[in-house]
Design an enzyme around this catalytic site. Sequence first.
Site, PDB file in Angstrom:
ATOM      1  N   ASP A 174      -1.088  -6.067  -0.220  1.00 45.74           N
ATOM      2  CA  ASP A 174      -1.560  -5.466   1.035  1.00 45.74           C
ATOM      3  C   ASP A 174      -3.068  -5.281   1.027  1.00 45.74           C
ATOM      4  OD1 ASP A 174       0.439  -4.960   2.938  1.00 45.74           O
ATOM      5  OD2 ASP A 174       1.189  -3.225   1.830  1.00 45.74           O
ATOM      6  N   GLU A 181       8.933  -4.259  10.545  1.00 42.24           N
ATOM      7  CA  GLU A 181       9.385  -2.971  10.011  1.00 42.24           C
ATOM      8  C   GLU A 181       9.921  -2.082  11.130  1.00 42.24           C
ATOM      9  OE1 GLU A 181       6.651  -1.119   7.302  1.00 42.24           O
ATOM     10  OE2 GLU A 181       7.779   0.771   7.261  1.00 42.24           O
ATOM     11  N   ASP A 229       0.836  -1.201   0.000  1.00 34.43           N
ATOM     12  CA  ASP A 229       0.000   0.000   0.000  1.00 34.43           C
ATOM     13  C   ASP A 229       0.872   1.253   0.000  1.00 34.43           C
ATOM     14  OD1 ASP A 229       0.866  -0.186   2.593  1.00 34.43           O
ATOM     15  OD2 ASP A 229      -1.117  -0.143   3.522  1.00 34.43           O
ATOM     16  N   SER A 230       2.209   1.056  -0.016  1.00 32.99           N
ATOM     17  CA  SER A 230       3.128   2.180  -0.247  1.00 32.99           C
ATOM     18  C   SER A 230       2.900   2.761  -1.644  1.00 32.99           C
ATOM     19  CB  SER A 230       4.585   1.729  -0.092  1.00 32.99           C
ATOM     20  OG  SER A 230       4.831   0.538  -0.829  1.00 32.99           O
TER      21      SER A 230
HETATM   22  O1  KIV Z   1       3.547  -1.142   1.663  1.00 32.86           O
HETATM   23  C1  KIV Z   1       4.729  -1.511   1.694  1.00 32.86           C
HETATM   24  O2  KIV Z   1       5.540  -1.223   0.812  1.00 32.86           O
HETATM   25  C2  KIV Z   1       5.158  -2.329   2.833  1.00 32.86           C
HETATM   26  C3  KIV Z   1       6.615  -2.603   2.985  1.00 32.86           C
HETATM   27  C4  KIV Z   1       7.325  -1.408   3.469  1.00 32.86           C
HETATM   28  C5  KIV Z   1       6.871  -3.774   3.847  1.00 32.86           C
HETATM   29  O3  KIV Z   1       4.340  -2.736   3.615  1.00 32.86           O
END
Ligand code: KIV
Length: 272
Positions: free
Chosen positions: A91, A190, A52-53
């Site tokens: 995610d 994290e 979700d980044s």
């Molecule tokens: O959303 C994401 O990129 C993540 C990673 C930082 C593990 O959850």
Amino acid sequence: MSTAKKQYKRVTVKSLIDMKANAEKISMLTAYDFTMAKIVDQAGVDVILVGDSASNVMAGHETTLPITLDQMIYHASGVIRGIDRSLVVVDLPFGSYQSDPKEALRSAIRIMKESGAHAIKMEGGSEIKDSTKRILKAGIPVMGHLGLTPQSIYKFGTYTVRAKEEAEAKKLKEDALLLERLGCFALVLEKVPAQLAKEVAKSLTIPVIGIGAGNGVDGQVLVLHDMLGMDHEFSPRFLRRYADLKTIMTDAFKQYNKDVKSGDFPNDKEQY
Ligand code: KIV
């Protein structure tokens, strides 16, 4: 003794557990579209996380909270079309699983059915126990995520290292054991102290994949745009930059701009 590692034609949740048992480190990167996923897959990276980044690096939001389930499915569908070997984990976005287990299951099913993903990831421990159980019971593999969980950023107030205090470290260890007991196939940790992450990884048979969690874990994950050096302003201590794409791309765009303006592009060979 031979140090040759087993070649996985396709990475599965079972392969990841085997890799941990064989002390083979697991590589994971984020990707959010077809073209990038294809490159990451062909480079041999074991797991692609449709994180979700995407809310930050693709859409420009300050946090991961605004991204929707439909948008995650859109990103994941492109990624799935780009891969042959990597395991694709998606995610569950903020708001799609926190209210009750039935809603959580509906969201997870939509991701699996509409994108073709192989597994989902959720942030949290005991707070989301019932939802995690419900999703696992439906046969959907779940990756956990503890430590700095960005969907809770307004509770934390800061993106600093988590679980430095005894009470938070104790809860994290308990949550990690709980997630393994429930049946999660892996866990992301994290931004937690390296020693704590190492202890957690040792206490579990499922792999622990770290980001800012040191080298005592079973694998590493980075956000693609960060490791490619596309944003010079984001440089946390844990980030290793493997390229300076911002400079490379800027130079290319500048040169193109110059060539168009000067009439140098296209030349005789670049036309019909
Ligand atoms: O959303 C994401 O990129 C993540 C990673 C930082 C593990 O959850």
